[in-house]
Motif scaffolding. Structure first.
Motif, PDB file in Angstrom:
ATOM      1  N   PRO A  42       0.801  -1.222   0.000  1.00 23.41           N
ATOM      2  CA  PRO A  42       0.000   0.000   0.000  1.00 23.41           C
ATOM      3  C   PRO A  42       0.837   1.277   0.000  1.00 23.41           C
ATOM      4  O   PRO A  42       0.436   2.276  -0.597  1.00 23.41           O
ATOM      5  CB  PRO A  42      -0.858  -0.091   1.258  1.00 23.41           C
ATOM      6  N   ILE A  43       2.005   1.272   0.635  1.00 22.55           N
ATOM      7  CA  ILE A  43       2.895   2.437   0.609  1.00 22.55           C
ATOM      8  C   ILE A  43       3.336   2.712  -0.824  1.00 22.55           C
ATOM      9  O   ILE A  43       3.298   3.850  -1.294  1.00 22.55           O
ATOM     10  CB  ILE A  43       4.109   2.243   1.539  1.00 22.55           C
ATOM     11  N   LEU A  44       3.741   1.676  -1.532  1.00 21.71           N
ATOM     12  CA  LEU A  44       4.180   1.841  -2.917  1.00 21.71           C
ATOM     13  C   LEU A  44       3.023   2.290  -3.806  1.00 21.71           C
ATOM     14  O   LEU A  44       3.180   3.191  -4.638  1.00 21.71           O
ATOM     15  CB  LEU A  44       4.778   0.541  -3.461  1.00 21.71           C
ATOM     16  N   LEU A  45       1.855   1.710  -3.641  1.00 21.76           N
ATOM     17  CA  LEU A  45       0.691   2.089  -4.441  1.00 21.76           C
ATOM     18  C   LEU A  45       0.354   3.570  -4.226  1.00 21.76           C
ATOM     19  O   LEU A  45       0.084   4.301  -5.185  1.00 21.76           O
ATOM     20  CB  LEU A  45      -0.501   1.200  -4.097  1.00 21.76           C
ATOM     21  N   ASP A  46       0.380   4.030  -2.990  1.00 26.20           N
ATOM     22  CA  ASP A  46       0.125   5.442  -2.700  1.00 26.20           C
ATOM     23  C   ASP A  46       1.182   6.319  -3.359  1.00 26.20           C
ATOM     24  O   ASP A  46       0.866   7.365  -3.939  1.00 26.20           O
ATOM     25  CB  ASP A  46       0.102   5.673  -1.189  1.00 26.20           C
ATOM     26  N   ASN A  47       2.421   5.901  -3.296  1.00 28.74           N
ATOM     27  CA  ASN A  47       3.525   6.673  -3.874  1.00 28.74           C
ATOM     28  C   ASN A  47       3.384   6.823  -5.385  1.00 28.74           C
ATOM     29  O   ASN A  47       3.494   7.933  -5.909  1.00 28.74           O
ATOM     30  CB  ASN A  47       4.861   6.012  -3.505  1.00 28.74           C
ATOM     31  N   VAL A  48       3.128   5.732  -6.108  1.00 29.56           N
ATOM     32  CA  VAL A  48       3.014   5.827  -7.566  1.00 29.56           C
ATOM     33  C   VAL A  48       1.761   6.608  -7.956  1.00 29.56           C
ATOM     34  O   VAL A  48       1.758   7.336  -8.946  1.00 29.56           O
ATOM     35  CB  VAL A  48       3.067   4.447  -8.274  1.00 29.56           C
ATOM     36  N   ASN A  49       0.694   6.515  -7.171  1.00 30.30           N
ATOM     37  CA  ASN A  49      -0.503   7.297  -7.442  1.00 30.30           C
ATOM     38  C   ASN A  49      -0.223   8.791  -7.265  1.00 30.30           C
ATOM     39  O   ASN A  49      -0.581   9.603  -8.116  1.00 30.30           O
ATOM     40  CB  ASN A  49      -1.652   6.859  -6.535  1.00 30.30           C
ATOM     41  N   ASN A  50       0.435   9.155  -6.173  1.00 29.21           N
ATOM     42  CA  ASN A  50       0.744  10.561  -5.905  1.00 29.21           C
ATOM     43  C   ASN A  50       1.690  11.165  -6.939  1.00 29.21           C
ATOM     44  O   ASN A  50       1.687  12.374  -7.148  1.00 29.21           O
ATOM     45  CB  ASN A  50       1.332  10.727  -4.507  1.00 29.21           C
ATOM     46  N   ILE A 102      -3.011  -3.113 -12.874  1.00 31.29           N
ATOM     47  CA  ILE A 102      -1.927  -3.149 -11.896  1.00 31.29           C
ATOM     48  C   ILE A 102      -1.825  -4.546 -11.303  1.00 31.29           C
ATOM     49  O   ILE A 102      -2.838  -5.150 -10.937  1.00 31.29           O
ATOM     50  CB  ILE A 102      -2.172  -2.126 -10.768  1.00 31.29           C
ATOM     51  N   VAL A 103      -0.613  -5.054 -11.213  1.00 29.22           N
ATOM     52  CA  VAL A 103      -0.347  -6.324 -10.541  1.00 29.22           C
ATOM     53  C   VAL A 103       0.429  -5.992  -9.275  1.00 29.22           C
ATOM     54  O   VAL A 103       1.474  -5.353  -9.328  1.00 29.22           O
ATOM     55  CB  VAL A 103       0.470  -7.287 -11.434  1.00 29.22           C
TER      56      VAL A 103
END
Length: 73
Positions: A34-42, A52-53
């Protein structure tokens, strides 16, 4: 090593599509995905309808994975 092996075995996916954050955050255990997902979204790296995988690997050969289509809220 696992990510590098996946990159090698799936040459149809550009290497820059594999996102990694362990170098910035260390091993955050179950929060890594979830940290990585938030980062790439931001950073605007994913857009509406993106496929997304997500995959996470842990100690004792534990793992989890999911495939999703991104939809902004």
């Amino acid at each position: 090593r696992i990510i590098n092996e996946a990159r090698r075995r799936i040459p149809d996916i550009a290497p820059e599509k594999f996102c990694i954050n362990i170098d910035r955050y260390g091993n955050t255990s179950s929060a890594s995905v979830p940290i990585l997902l938030d980062n790439v979204n931001n950073h605007g790296m994913i857009g509406e309808g993106s496929k997304i995988v997500l995959a996470g690997f842990g100690a004792g050969l534990t793992w989890g994975a999911a495939v999703l289509r991104w939809q902004a809220v």
